[in-house]
Write a protein that holds these residues in place. Structure first.
Motif, short mmCIF file in Angstrom:
data_model
loop_
_atom_site.label_atom_id
_atom_site.label_comp_id
_atom_site.label_asym_id
_atom_site.label_seq_id
_atom_site.Cartn_x
_atom_site.Cartn_y
_atom_site.Cartn_z
N HIS A 68 -7.83 3.34 -10.93
CA HIS A 68 -8.25 3.70 -9.57
C HIS A 68 -7.10 4.49 -8.96
CE1 HIS A 68 -10.55 3.17 -5.88
NE2 HIS A 68 -9.59 2.50 -5.29
N GLN A 79 -6.69 -6.15 -8.59
CA GLN A 79 -5.91 -4.99 -9.01
C GLN A 79 -4.67 -5.41 -9.78
OE1 GLN A 79 -2.69 -4.02 -7.94
NE2 GLN A 79 -2.52 -5.80 -6.62
N LEU A 112 -0.19 -1.93 -9.45
CA LEU A 112 -0.24 -0.96 -8.36
C LEU A 112 1.10 -0.27 -8.20
CD1 LEU A 112 -2.01 -1.23 -5.01
CD2 LEU A 112 0.32 -0.40 -5.08
N MET A 145 -3.69 2.19 -9.54
CA MET A 145 -3.80 0.78 -9.91
C MET A 145 -4.83 0.65 -11.02
SD MET A 145 -5.80 -0.60 -6.50
CE MET A 145 -5.03 0.49 -5.33
N GLN A 146 -4.87 -0.51 -11.64
CA GLN A 146 -5.79 -0.74 -12.75
C GLN A 146 -6.61 -2.00 -12.50
OE1 GLN A 146 -3.17 -1.02 -16.12
NE2 GLN A 146 -3.02 1.20 -16.33
N PHE A 147 -7.79 -1.99 -13.12
CA PHE A 147 -8.70 -3.14 -13.06
C PHE A 147 -9.19 -3.44 -14.47
CE2 PHE A 147 -8.67 -1.20 -8.95
CZ PHE A 147 -8.71 -2.26 -8.06
N LEU A 207 -13.35 -3.80 -9.94
CA LEU A 207 -13.06 -2.61 -9.13
C LEU A 207 -14.01 -2.53 -7.94
CD1 LEU A 207 -11.84 0.19 -8.52
CD2 LEU A 207 -13.28 1.13 -10.31
N TYR A 247 -13.24 -5.35 -5.42
CA TYR A 247 -12.00 -5.05 -4.69
C TYR A 247 -12.29 -4.18 -3.47
CZ TYR A 247 -7.34 -3.02 -3.95
OH TYR A 247 -6.15 -2.60 -3.41
N ASP A 264 -11.69 7.55 -10.05
CA ASP A 264 -11.83 6.36 -10.89
C ASP A 264 -12.08 6.82 -12.34
OD1 ASP A 264 -11.51 4.63 -8.77
OD2 ASP A 264 -13.65 4.36 -8.44
#
Length: 139
Positions: free
Chosen positions: A42, A73, A76, A100-102, A108, A111, A135
């Motif tokens: 993201h 998340q 970040l 950031m990553q999911f 995602l 969030y 994304d």
């Protein structure tokens, strides 16, 4: 006689290896291969208002610090353009980037709907004139 025992045992060992190898090979297709885990990235880009004071620009970083505290998340990071040499494919007009990553698409999506996330966006929305979100799913 010893030579005969040796040859017999050699044939037995070879047959055992051949049989066990065949049995193992027949089981392999039934074993579930490990699937590569997907990662959902993201990426946010912000163009801050030109009339913000230095203190307001610094305060905007609290937006990212607040996002770090939210669930789902991972990893970040945020920052400003790197100041790389100008190139036709390089866009460094933004003020801040946040990445950031999911682990899942569902996380995602969840969030983005968290009340704490929405409150932070509402608080810091007046600081920027433009925002873009990218994304991406990585295998």
């Amino acid at each position: 006689m010893e030579r005969r025992k040796f040859l017999f045992r050699s044939v037995q060992a070879s047959a055992l290896l051949l049989l066990s190898g065949t049995m193992f090979a027949s089981v392999l297709p039934n074993i579930n291969p490990i699937k590569p885990k997907k990662v959902y990235a993201h990426n946010l880009f912000f163009w801050l208002r030109k009339d913000l004071s230095t203190a307001e620009v610094k305060d905007f970083e609290n937006f990212f610090e607040g996002l770090k505290k939210l669930p789902y998340q991972k990893n970040l990071q945020y920052g400003k353009p790197a100041g790389s040499s100008p190139r036709t494919v390089l866009d460094s007009t933004y003020s801040y980037n946040c990445a950031m990553q999911f682990e899942t698409l569902e996380e995602l999506e969840a969030y983005g709907k968290l009340p704490e996330h929405l409150a932070l966006v509402q608080k810091y929305k007046p600081f920027f004139e433009k925002m873009l979100v990218y994304d991406t799913v990585y295998n």
